[in-house]
Design a protein around this motif. Structure first.
Motif, PDB file in Angstrom:
ATOM      1  N   ASP A  39     -11.572  37.982  45.154  1.00  0.00           N
ATOM      2  CA  ASP A  39     -11.996  39.364  45.296  1.00  0.00           C
ATOM      3  C   ASP A  39     -12.541  39.817  43.942  1.00  0.00           C
ATOM      4  N   ARG A  77     -16.280  49.091  49.176  1.00  0.00           N
ATOM      5  CA  ARG A  77     -15.517  48.209  50.060  1.00  0.00           C
ATOM      6  C   ARG A  77     -14.772  48.957  51.155  1.00  0.00           C
ATOM      7  N   GLN A  78     -14.486  50.250  50.955  1.00  0.00           N
ATOM      8  CA  GLN A  78     -13.612  50.949  51.877  1.00  0.00           C
ATOM      9  C   GLN A  78     -14.198  52.305  52.256  1.00  0.00           C
ATOM     10  N   ALA A 124     -20.735  45.737  45.871  1.00  0.00           N
ATOM     11  CA  ALA A 124     -19.737  45.583  46.933  1.00  0.00           C
ATOM     12  C   ALA A 124     -20.397  45.511  48.304  1.00  0.00           C
ATOM     13  N   ARG A 125     -21.381  46.368  48.542  1.00  0.00           N
ATOM     14  CA  ARG A 125     -22.018  46.425  49.856  1.00  0.00           C
ATOM     15  C   ARG A 125     -22.818  45.160  50.169  1.00  0.00           C
ATOM     16  N   ARG A 159     -21.077  41.436  54.083  1.00  0.00           N
ATOM     17  CA  ARG A 159     -19.668  41.117  54.257  1.00  0.00           C
ATOM     18  C   ARG A 159     -19.312  39.742  53.734  1.00  0.00           C
ATOM     19  N   LEU A 161     -17.271  49.512  43.068  1.00  0.00           N
ATOM     20  CA  LEU A 161     -16.773  48.434  43.923  1.00  0.00           C
ATOM     21  C   LEU A 161     -15.731  48.939  44.904  1.00  0.00           C
ATOM     22  N   SER A 162     -14.839  49.808  44.444  1.00  0.00           N
ATOM     23  CA  SER A 162     -13.792  50.349  45.323  1.00  0.00           C
ATOM     24  C   SER A 162     -14.389  51.222  46.412  1.00  0.00           C
ATOM     25  N   THR A 199     -19.745  37.900  45.102  1.00  0.00           N
ATOM     26  CA  THR A 199     -18.921  36.971  45.872  1.00  0.00           C
ATOM     27  C   THR A 199     -19.748  35.758  46.260  1.00  0.00           C
ATOM     28  N   GLY A 259     -14.238  35.924  50.700  1.00  0.00           N
ATOM     29  CA  GLY A 259     -13.602  37.157  50.238  1.00  0.00           C
ATOM     30  C   GLY A 259     -12.173  36.917  49.827  1.00  0.00           C
TER      31      GLY A 259
END
Length: 346
Positions: free
Chosen positions: A47, A252-253, A23-24, A37, A248-249, A29, A43
């Motif tokens: 996703d 991302r946040q 994710a980072r 990003r 992944l979760s 992607t 994105g």
């Protein structure tokens, strides 16, 4: 904690870390070459967390659930021991759900959005659904041998069926009510809510394979070897995929604003539930020391990754659920020996 469990934990955390890194740095992607990003367009186009979550929900978990139900031997289930485990578990899940729903109704939040409407069911499933396979199986086998493992396997066989089905019904009922409120439903709203809940529940990717597998079982139909091997192959992808989704979760946040909820889940899952199961098993069902120890240790397990799949399906509390799964698993390395020593004194 037994060495076999300690051997398992690094692999679990390494898979979560792999998902976090993906994710980072955008490995999954189209914007991977552009840095962590990536581009906004890439994105939005796909996703990876949503794609993998959908694959787990619609392909791998249904195969796992159908196979488990189709192969379940109801004639040899330790029903009294199961009642000692699932009785307090379901009570706690319903209390957590009811309390959270009462809090949301008090603030007028139930009709705001679909994500808000299913917050109570999501918090309830996270507080109740334990990691009974990846952590529970090696733990129980190491502590209590084959006799204890046989009891634990009976618990595992009904785990997803019981909790995911119950919380799915609760979530779909809340969603139906929220939609009717936004639409200004009046006369006949109760009947419409019931119809919408039943329709959404029966075609749900968790409930439908459970019911199909149960029907297969009750009809006493054999599972052909090629079909059984195929379902087993699909089901084997659930564990690593769910662990990857946790990473992944988290990648991302931000965890800001989630730690209070994580703390409450940790208290409920690692302390309150095992105490309730011990009280019920000892004083109500008068279980022997071995089954009592197994159900208490099963109740003390950290949240399982299927709770995150639930949260991602309804797009609510995803970061909190992922953080609770990871941090409670870390805390379990400290709480598990305490519960094991307590059970050894029985």
């Amino acid at each position: 904690m037994p060495d076999t469990v300690l051997d398992k934990l690094p692999a679990l955390f390494a898979t979560v870390l792999l998902g976090w890194a993906a994710a980072r740095w955008g490995w999954l992607t189209d914007g991977a070459r552009g840095g962590a990003r990536g581009s906004a367009g890439a994105g939005a186009a796909a996703d990876p967390a949503r794609v993998l979550s959908a694959a787990a929900q619609y392909l791998f978990i249904p195969a796992l659930l159908f196979r488990a139900m189709a192969r379940l031997d109801f004639s040899h289930m330790p029903w009294r021991t199961l009642a000692a485990f699932y009785g307090p578990l379901l009570v706690m899940v319903l209390v957590v759900y009811g309390f959270k729903r009462w809090r949301l109704q008090g603030g007028g939040g139930m009709a705001v959005s679909s994500a808000t409407a299913v917050v109570p069911a999501t918090r309830a499933v996270t507080a109740g659904f334990g990691n009974s396979v990846q952590v529970g199986v090696p733990l129980i086998a190491a502590l209590y041998g084959d006799a204890g493992l046989a009891i634990h396997v009976a618990i595992v066989s009904l785990h997803a069926l019981t909790l995911l089905t119950l919380c799915t019904v609760l979530a779909e009922a809340d969603l139906a009510r929220a939609r009717l409120r936004r639409a200004g439903g009046g006369h006949g709203a109760l009947g419409a809510t019931v119809r919408a809940t039943l329709r959404a529940t029966l075609i749900h990717p968790v409930v439908l394979p459970v019911l199909a597998g149960l029907a297969w079982n009750l009809l006493r139909l054999p599972l052909p070897t090629p079909l059984d091997e195929w379902l087993q192959l699909l089901g084997s992808a659930v564990a690593p995929l769910c662990l990857l989704l946790i990473g992944l979760s988290l990648g991302r946040q931000s965890l800001h604003g989630t730690l209070r909820g994580v703390f409450s889940i940790a208290v409920l899952k690692l302390f309150v539930l095992p105490v309730l199961v011990w009280l019920t098993g000892h004083f109500v069902f008068r279980l022997e020391p071995l089954p009592l120890a197994v159900v208490v240790m099963a109740a003390a397990l950290p949240p399982g990754s299927n709770a995150l799949i639930f949260a991602q399906r309804y797009r609510t509390l995803e970061t909190e659920t992922a953080a609770a799964t990871l941090l409670c698993t870390l805390a379990f390395a400290l709480t598990a020996p305490l519960w094991a020593m307590a059970m050894a004194r029985l």
